[in-house]
Design an enzyme around this catalytic site. Structure first.
Site: not given
Length: 235
Positions: A34-36
């Site tokens: 996932l994107d941070r």
């Protein structure tokens, strides 16, 4: 948290892989990322072979992924956005990649769940409008949901790369919300060994206080119905 050590932040000391390994006393293998700034369901396998099989399922678009996002403006009806995206390259990790590569197909389904108007002036407008939307990407391009919502002129609140700084600031200053409002709420796939349908969901706990401030009475049944409709679109 970053999933694992990365050049994206050389000073970071906490990573999901190491934390999970220490919690269960066993090595784990990341299946996706996932994107941070995005929270929610993240899948790991306990063997490299299962991780490979699951990654192949994901690459072949056999997973259903359900997201929730708070976005700027009123999203008034459900729809599907088929809008190709140029690959976003990292200066270090992708320094040998072709910057002129053609845009890749990217498809996102979305359904509105709730709206609100806040009596807070933003820019030249006397009030601010927002929507809660259910999202499901059919493809897996980098920052796809963030870029697609921005293309629809409904950027995700809290997105510092593709969002609207004025509305991000409103949420920080008036609602004490300092995160990007994108959650990977549900992940459904077939177990690669048994074939069993696996459905993993995360709770709404972290969002409920914000929903209460916005006057949204959103419950799991409402979200599940929206995801079921999105899944039908993809069947």
């Amino acid at each position: 948290m970053l999933v694992h050590r990365s050049f994206l932040d050389r000073h970071e000391t906490r990573f999901v892989m190491q934390t999970l390994r220490d919690q269960i006393g066993q090595h784990v293998f990341p299946v996706h990322r996932l994107d941070r700034p995005t929270s929610g369901v993240l899948l790991f396998a306990l063997s490299s072979e299962v991780a490979r099989l699951l990654s192949e399922q994901n690459a072949q678009q056999h997973w259903f992924k359900g997201y929730l996002a708070v976005v700027r403006g009123y999203v008034e009806q459900a729809g599907t956005l088929d809008y190709p995206l140029k690959e976003q390259l990292d200066k270090l990790g992708d320094k040998y990649a072709d910057p002129d590569k053609a845009a890749q197909q990217a498809i996102t389904d979305y359904r509105p769940l709730a709206t609100v108007e806040l009596p807070i002036p933003v820019s030249r407008y006397p009030a601010a409008r927002y929507s809660l939307v259910a999202l499901s990407p059919r493809t897996g391009r980098k920052h796809q949901l963030r870029r697609h919502l921005a293309h629809l002129r409904h950027p995700i609140v809290g997105d510092t790369s593709h969002g609207d700084g004025k509305h991000n600031r409103l949420f920080r200053e008036h609602l004490h919300c300092h995160r990007m409002l994108l959650v990977a709420k549900e992940l459904q796939f077939n177990h690669p060994i048994t074939g069993e349908v696996i459905n993993i969901r995360c709770a709404l706990d972290e969002l409920q206080p914000l929903f209460q401030q916005l006057g949204w009475s959103v419950d799991e049944s409402m979200i599940q119905y929206a995801f079921e409709q999105l899944a039908k679109e993809q069947a």
